[in-house]
Design an enzyme around this catalytic site. Structure first.
Site, mmCIF file in Angstrom:
data_model
loop_
_atom_site.group_PDB
_atom_site.id
_atom_site.type_symbol
_atom_site.label_atom_id
_atom_site.label_comp_id
_atom_site.label_asym_id
_atom_site.label_seq_id
_atom_site.Cartn_x
_atom_site.Cartn_y
_atom_site.Cartn_z
ATOM 1 N N MET B 1 0.857 -1.204 -0.049
ATOM 2 C CA MET B 1 0.087 -0.048 -0.130
ATOM 3 C C MET B 1 0.956 1.245 -0.021
ATOM 4 O O MET B 1 2.043 1.137 0.420
ATOM 5 C CB MET B 1 -0.901 0.160 1.165
ATOM 6 C CG MET B 1 -1.916 -1.087 1.268
ATOM 7 S SD MET B 1 -3.358 -1.023 -0.091
ATOM 8 C CE MET B 1 -4.461 0.121 1.238
ATOM 9 N N CYS B 2 0.359 2.260 -0.372
ATOM 10 C CA CYS B 2 0.988 3.544 -0.489
ATOM 11 C C CYS B 2 0.626 4.532 0.719
ATOM 12 O O CYS B 2 -0.257 3.999 1.596
ATOM 13 C CB CYS B 2 0.680 4.227 -1.935
ATOM 14 S SG CYS B 2 0.686 3.074 -3.169
ATOM 15 N N GLN B 3 1.335 5.540 0.609
ATOM 16 C CA GLN B 3 0.794 6.609 1.680
ATOM 17 C C GLN B 3 0.620 8.132 0.868
ATOM 18 O O GLN B 3 1.417 8.431 -0.025
ATOM 19 C CB GLN B 3 1.770 6.681 2.749
ATOM 20 C CG GLN B 3 2.023 5.434 3.730
ATOM 21 C CD GLN B 3 2.214 5.647 4.984
ATOM 22 O OE1 GLN B 3 2.143 6.947 5.479
ATOM 23 N NE2 GLN B 3 2.372 4.748 5.893
ATOM 24 N N ILE B 75 3.676 8.324 -1.878
ATOM 25 C CA ILE B 75 4.974 7.704 -1.916
ATOM 26 C C ILE B 75 4.394 6.054 -1.967
ATOM 27 O O ILE B 75 3.362 5.678 -1.562
ATOM 28 C CB ILE B 75 5.946 7.492 -0.375
ATOM 29 C CG1 ILE B 75 5.198 7.504 0.794
ATOM 30 C CG2 ILE B 75 6.705 8.712 -0.666
ATOM 31 C CD1 ILE B 75 5.854 7.156 1.854
ATOM 32 N N ASN B 105 -4.416 5.821 -2.493
ATOM 33 C CA ASN B 105 -3.780 4.880 -1.824
ATOM 34 C C ASN B 105 -4.933 3.814 -1.932
ATOM 35 O O ASN B 105 -6.027 3.836 -1.547
ATOM 36 C CB ASN B 105 -3.675 5.242 -0.506
ATOM 37 C CG ASN B 105 -3.734 4.335 0.692
ATOM 38 O OD1 ASN B 105 -4.664 3.550 0.800
ATOM 39 N ND2 ASN B 105 -2.584 4.036 1.606
#
Lengths: 251, 251
Positions: B1-3, B75, B105
């Site tokens: 997963m992204c942030q 990110i 996300n």
């Protein structure tokens, strides 16, 4: 007037040498700068409303060797549109699932095209209006990404309709090719094997391309004024639209 | 997963403190980063397929205080789409003569919307497909830039249709407002007078906002996981779409 710099290569190449010389000219062209690097299908557009001579973004571009096969850079001396980020070239749009970047040098008098489709200017320059109109008309002329030859033919019909309004030196790329149109001033060089050394006109910096290339590499550099003193730059003719693919000028 | 990280402020503000803490998390989320700064009507999108922990572009962003009233950063830890520049968030498009930036996300399973108008993905992520569909549907719903209240209402109708496909935490901005949608995890804080000091969770860095603000300033920061240990972050509820204008959450 502004200055333009473009690169088209058969191998992703960094532009540190050329951009260093080019950005030196920003002492005079101080109303912002921008540079678009195509990488794979993506594009990175760095812009700053500050001069490339002092911008931390330009400093980063001079120090970080980004490898790209198609680059367009621009240093701005405002003629139309105030000094602001939204008036800084290159401009970028998406068409047919590809990014397009465009930068212009010149001045189009009273140019107010009808923009009735999906491309509208964000800033207030003649340049962004011309780019939006080109995108609109390309979208109308082709259902999907055409071949480079077809795109060049369509551009060859569209460009004179804009150029009739004034000075229209520009560079356009979709990451597959680099189109360069000359109204008044544009020069290019193709660097290929056997490579030799070259020295910047604007800064005390040389590079021996033979040391940093392979025999297979080929790079075309297009610029308003020649960047080096000791290479055979070719002047484009007024009204000439040239397309560069894999580092070569396509006939 | 992204942030995700977003900022909306009533006065152009730099994000150096928050981005420093946020980019520390890139040691784990290392498949690229991006940050979009709106400045006036323009936008600057910095992206790199490298981790924000080592990217020279991220280093420049941490050191160069760009002042903006609307920022979106991301990110990436790749779930769909390979590590490549065209798959790096935020994505950007133009609609109604304004730039829009979007970062996501989550993960949308089998999401293949019909894209029949002017917005097509360049890369191959579920996220860019969702953004293109949102742009297409907004363009169909309104003839020109609507009010923020109208946009929020339209987004409120469109977003659940995408969110039904999986996890859809996202941030969207057109430079006038910041929209944040929570599927699973998103937090925000509004910093305003009287300002106090805060300390980053991820890095040994503090700032006393009272020293760097005026009593008029107001800044909303939205992020996947709270950035500071000593401030009252508010968790968004699953399914909640929040819009921030001038540094406040609009009811």
């Amino acid at each position: 007037m502004c200055q333009l710099l473009g690169m088209n290569a058969n191998t992703p190449t960094d532009l540190v040498f050329s951009f260093t010389g080019f950005s030196k000219r920003a002492e005079e062209h101080k109303d912002g700068f921008g540079i678009a690097f195509f990488e794979d299908a993506g594009v990175r557009l760095f812009v700053d409303a500050q001069s490339a001579a002092v911008s931390p973004v330009a400093e980063m571009v001079r120090r970080y060797p980004i490898h790209s096969a198609n680059v367009i850079a621009h240093i701005r001396k405002a003629t139309q549109g105030r000094v602001a980020l939204q008036n800084t070239h290159p401009f970028q749009r998406e068409l047919w699932g590809r990014y397009w970047a465009f930068a212009h040098n010149g001045d189009l008098k009273g140019y107010a095209p009808t923009l009735h489709s999906a491309f509208h200017p964000v800033g207030d320059t003649d340049s962004e209006r011309a780019f939006c109109w080109l995108m609109q008309e390309l979208a109308k002329a082709h259902a999907g990404v055409p071949t480079i030859a077809e795109l060049t033919r369509t551009l060859g019909e569209l460009v004179p309709r804009i150029a009739a309004h004034g000075t229209f030196n520009f560079m356009l790329s979709n990451g597959q090719a680099l189109w360069a149109h000359c109204s008044t001033k544009l020069h290019y060089i193709v660097r290929q094997h056997p490579f030799r050394a070259a020295r910047l006109q604007d800064e005390d910096m040389s590079v021996d391309f033979a040391q940093v290339t392979t025999p297979h590499d080929r790079v075309a550099v297009v610029v308003t004024e020649p960047l080096t003193a000791d290479e055979p730059w070719v002047a484009l003719q007024p009204g000439e639209l040239k397309v560069f693919v894999d580092g070569s000028a396509v006939v």
